[in-house]
Design an enzyme around this catalytic site. Structure first.
Site, mmCIF file in Angstrom:
data_model
loop_
_atom_site.group_PDB
_atom_site.id
_atom_site.type_symbol
_atom_site.label_atom_id
_atom_site.label_comp_id
_atom_site.label_asym_id
_atom_site.label_seq_id
_atom_site.Cartn_x
_atom_site.Cartn_y
_atom_site.Cartn_z
ATOM 1 N N CYS A 18 57.758 7.391 -3.556
ATOM 2 C CA CYS A 18 57.226 6.327 -4.414
ATOM 3 C C CYS A 18 57.521 4.932 -3.882
ATOM 4 O O CYS A 18 56.631 4.084 -3.792
ATOM 5 C CB CYS A 18 57.683 6.491 -5.857
ATOM 6 S SG CYS A 18 59.448 6.290 -6.171
ATOM 7 N N HIS A 76 61.522 5.474 -10.787
ATOM 8 C CA HIS A 76 60.207 5.773 -10.214
ATOM 9 C C HIS A 76 59.361 4.511 -10.287
ATOM 10 O O HIS A 76 59.461 3.741 -11.248
ATOM 11 C CB HIS A 76 59.521 6.922 -10.973
ATOM 12 C CG HIS A 76 58.254 7.368 -10.325
ATOM 13 N ND1 HIS A 76 58.221 7.980 -9.099
ATOM 14 C CD2 HIS A 76 56.953 7.270 -10.725
ATOM 15 C CE1 HIS A 76 56.962 8.249 -8.772
ATOM 16 N NE2 HIS A 76 56.180 7.830 -9.743
ATOM 17 N N HIS A 83 50.705 6.226 -7.454
ATOM 18 C CA HIS A 83 52.104 6.509 -7.122
ATOM 19 C C HIS A 83 52.212 7.793 -6.323
ATOM 20 O O HIS A 83 51.254 8.564 -6.232
ATOM 21 C CB HIS A 83 52.960 6.576 -8.395
ATOM 22 C CG HIS A 83 52.576 7.697 -9.306
ATOM 23 N ND1 HIS A 83 53.492 8.612 -9.774
ATOM 24 C CD2 HIS A 83 51.396 8.075 -9.844
ATOM 25 C CE1 HIS A 83 52.888 9.486 -10.567
ATOM 26 N NE2 HIS A 83 51.611 9.174 -10.616
#
Length: 148
Positions: free
Chosen positions: A53, A105, A117
């Protein structure tokens, strides 16, 4: 339902994603969309090696704005300006608590409540909706890390 809470409980914490903002960062969101389908790889930071990510975010910002960002999600969460409860604009970063930390994240907001993502081992870079039952309760904030 998520646990014993309805999803609407979490929507109250989310910005109003029906509001479309423009911060002049569309090139960032377009570059992120172009990488959809790239394999996930922990520690990856190029289309050839795959992305995790934060590697995706760092790569996109470097290649669109020639700006070096911190490499980890936690460090990215301290960088730039928090948008608090303001609606992000395409090109802003969106953060989620997936591991018990508010910045565990990260993705790139592309508008209409969606973000790009690199979510998980064995997966690919993809487009998801923030109001998805998995992501909505985990959303923590958006940050602007480059100036228009």
């Amino acid at each position: 339902m998520i646990g014993n809470k309805s999803l609407s409980t979490y929507y109250g914490k989310l910005p109003d994603f029906s509001v479309e903002k423009n911060a002049g960062l569309d090139d960032i969101s377009l570059a992120a969309v172009s990488l959809i389908g790239t394999p996930y790889k922990w520690g990856g930071n190029t289309p050839q090696s795959g992305f995790d990510c934060s590697g995706l975010v760092v790569y996109v910002i470097k290649n669109t704005r020639q700006k070096n960002l911190p490499r980890t999600t936690d460090e990215l969460g301290k960088y730039g300006k928090s948008l608090a409860q303001d609606t992000p604009a395409p090109g802003d970063l969106v953060f989620f608590n997936t591991l018990g930390e508010s910045h565990s994240h990260v993705g790139i907001y592309v508008g209409s409540g969606r973000f790009v993502h690199a979510p998980t081992t064995g997966g690919i870079v993809r487009l998801d909706e923030i109001k998805n039952p998995y992501w909505a309760p985990r959303y923590t904030e958006a940050r602007r890390v480059v100036n228009p």
